[in-house]
Design a protein around this motif. Sequence first.
Motif, PDB file in Angstrom:
ATOM      1  N   LEU A  78       0.843  -1.202   0.000  1.00 15.74           N
ATOM      2  CA  LEU A  78       0.000   0.000   0.000  1.00 15.74           C
ATOM      3  C   LEU A  78       0.873   1.245   0.000  1.00 15.74           C
ATOM      4  O   LEU A  78       1.884   1.307   0.699  1.00 15.74           O
ATOM      5  CB  LEU A  78      -0.916  -0.017   1.216  1.00 15.74           C
ATOM      6  CG  LEU A  78      -1.964  -1.136   1.191  1.00 15.74           C
ATOM      7  CD1 LEU A  78      -2.763  -1.168   2.470  1.00 15.74           C
ATOM      8  CD2 LEU A  78      -2.875  -0.988  -0.017  1.00 15.74           C
ATOM      9  N   PRO A  79       0.457   2.229  -0.781  1.00 15.05           N
ATOM     10  CA  PRO A  79       1.293   3.423  -0.970  1.00 15.05           C
ATOM     11  C   PRO A  79       1.369   4.332   0.248  1.00 15.05           C
ATOM     12  O   PRO A  79       2.231   5.188   0.311  1.00 15.05           O
ATOM     13  CB  PRO A  79       0.618   4.146  -2.137  1.00 15.05           C
ATOM     14  CG  PRO A  79      -0.776   3.651  -2.136  1.00 15.05           C
ATOM     15  CD  PRO A  79      -0.758   2.263  -1.589  1.00 15.05           C
TER      16      PRO A  79
ATOM     17  N   ARG B  33      -4.086   5.065  -0.144  1.00 11.13           N
ATOM     18  CA  ARG B  33      -4.077   3.783   0.561  1.00 11.13           C
ATOM     19  C   ARG B  33      -5.317   2.966   0.215  1.00 11.13           C
ATOM     20  O   ARG B  33      -5.221   1.779  -0.075  1.00 11.13           O
ATOM     21  CB  ARG B  33      -4.005   4.042   2.065  1.00 11.13           C
ATOM     22  CG  ARG B  33      -4.093   2.780   2.914  1.00 11.13           C
ATOM     23  CD  ARG B  33      -3.956   3.115   4.399  1.00 11.13           C
ATOM     24  NE  ARG B  33      -4.043   1.912   5.221  1.00 11.13           N
ATOM     25  CZ  ARG B  33      -3.014   1.143   5.506  1.00 11.13           C
ATOM     26  NH1 ARG B  33      -1.811   1.439   5.022  1.00 11.13           N
ATOM     27  NH2 ARG B  33      -3.169   0.068   6.247  1.00 11.13           N
ATOM     28  N   TYR B  34      -6.472   3.625   0.222  1.00 11.27           N
ATOM     29  CA  TYR B  34      -7.713   2.885  -0.003  1.00 11.27           C
ATOM     30  C   TYR B  34      -7.926   2.593  -1.476  1.00 11.27           C
ATOM     31  O   TYR B  34      -8.547   1.589  -1.831  1.00 11.27           O
ATOM     32  CB  TYR B  34      -8.877   3.634   0.655  1.00 11.27           C
ATOM     33  CG  TYR B  34      -8.607   3.712   2.132  1.00 11.27           C
ATOM     34  CD1 TYR B  34      -8.719   2.574   2.918  1.00 11.27           C
ATOM     35  CD2 TYR B  34      -8.136   4.874   2.725  1.00 11.27           C
ATOM     36  CE1 TYR B  34      -8.403   2.599   4.268  1.00 11.27           C
ATOM     37  CE2 TYR B  34      -7.821   4.911   4.077  1.00 11.27           C
ATOM     38  CZ  TYR B  34      -7.954   3.771   4.838  1.00 11.27           C
ATOM     39  OH  TYR B  34      -7.618   3.782   6.154  1.00 11.27           O
TER      40      TYR B  34
ATOM     41  N   GLY C  31      -5.455   1.723  -3.226  1.00  5.52           N
ATOM     42  CA  GLY C  31      -4.622   0.510  -3.308  1.00  5.52           C
ATOM     43  C   GLY C  31      -5.399  -0.721  -2.897  1.00  5.52           C
ATOM     44  O   GLY C  31      -5.378  -1.756  -3.588  1.00  5.52           O
ATOM     45  N   ILE C  32      -6.124  -0.618  -1.793  1.00  5.13           N
ATOM     46  CA  ILE C  32      -6.899  -1.757  -1.305  1.00  5.13           C
ATOM     47  C   ILE C  32      -7.978  -2.142  -2.308  1.00  5.13           C
ATOM     48  O   ILE C  32      -8.147  -3.314  -2.662  1.00  5.13           O
ATOM     49  CB  ILE C  32      -7.531  -1.409   0.065  1.00  5.13           C
ATOM     50  CG1 ILE C  32      -6.436  -1.295   1.131  1.00  5.13           C
ATOM     51  CG2 ILE C  32      -8.567  -2.457   0.453  1.00  5.13           C
ATOM     52  CD1 ILE C  32      -6.943  -0.845   2.491  1.00  5.13           C
TER      53      ILE C  32
END
Lengths: 200, 200
Positions: free
Chosen positions: A192-193, B175-176, B178-179
């Motif tokens: 995750l970034p 981040r989300y 990415g998920i």
Amino acid sequence: MTDAVRALRSDAARNRDLLLAAAEEEFAERGVDASVADIARRAGVAKGTVFRHFATKEQLIAAIVTKHIAALTAIARAQHDAADPGAALLEFLTAAADRRRQRDLTVLMSISAGDATVAQIRDQLHDDIAALVDRARAGGVIRADITATDVFLLICAPVHVVENLPGAPDDLWRRYLGIIFDGLRPEGASPLPRPAPEWT
Amino acid sequence: MTDAVRALRSDAARNRDLLLAAAEEEFAERGVDASVADIARRAGVAKGTVFRHFATKEQLIAAIVTKHIAALTAIARAQHDAADPGAALLEFLTAAADRRRQRDLTVLMSISAGDATVAQIRDQLHDDIAALVDRARAGGVIRADITATDVFLLICAPVHVVENLPGAPDDLWRRYLGIIFDGLRPEGASPLPRPAPEWT
DNA sequence: CGCTAACGTGACCGGATGGTCAACTTGCTA
DNA sequence: TAGCAAGTTGACCATCCGGTCACGTTAGCG
């Protein structure tokens, strides 16, 4: 802090419940801008009664939000001792989303974010989610870099996704919960970034 | 349909741009309930001028939404001939979310959902997304059961997730994304509980 | 330039909303 | 069952908002 509040008179207690229910429906249908007058009419009482029970519209909203966060906490605790940690987490997310399906209260939540009672019960929900997430992580059914705060933030995502498609089937959110939950699984996860956000 | 509109006078054209920019900022800060008077003040014009350019507040909103959907379409087309179909789709979703980060216009969109112009340009965006999704699916970088409509609905999910956490870092949405994007990948995908929704 | 159509202005209107309050009604206790 | 505190009521208030319009201003053409 202060001493216990005086018990409500029977009619007052009933009206309070009627008001909370009516307000919930009205907010769900019309959004935050639902008028206090309409809420009162729906509950079958006069407008003044609303303000006897809740000093301001904001406090009425806070009361509703508190009730709903408590319901989510109960849902989380019901999965606390489930056999399969992965299924428990998915079951929590499913039940939580299902509860949100008809009445989206996210807007209400952000309004009462500053309320002390709401903040406290929300922290409690976070703790109970943490228990579920920790078990799932330990069991290797979700990736190691997912935190309780991640899950907390993702609760309402499936329901929100569907809101942008008018006339969607009632349970379409299950599809997107499936996609998002797959994103939480360790299989084929890419780094995750950004790091997980801090709570508080 | 009708013949071309008369060209705007220079000051009128400038005021129109000022108004659109001011309205965008005001809506982003205060939500849909931002008042026309405040928008006019921010643009440095009188309230009457707003209604000279946009007959109603709804039409002003529709103009903003149209502009933004067009921007998303441009972003999608920029990835149309990219070498890696998977990277192209991720890049589109990243750029689209980035554009949405500061000014969340989802609420505006649902308001102008009925507008004919908005509907048309939105269909166009859907088509361009379909091109990206089809390439990615053919390349095996996303699972076979994901449609363009799915991706369309998921565009704003990462940004929305973060909105529930006040004081979050500006780029936490990555981040989300990415998920969620991991959830679109074929590796370790579990069957989705509901079929993809129809478009239109 | 000078003229005019296009444009800008801000006072104004009708309606809606959150909140107040003095008068009235009712559940409860002694 | 009598009396009163707790609860209810609906008219009322100040405020704000989207939208209108008669009048003043200006850009741009000839």
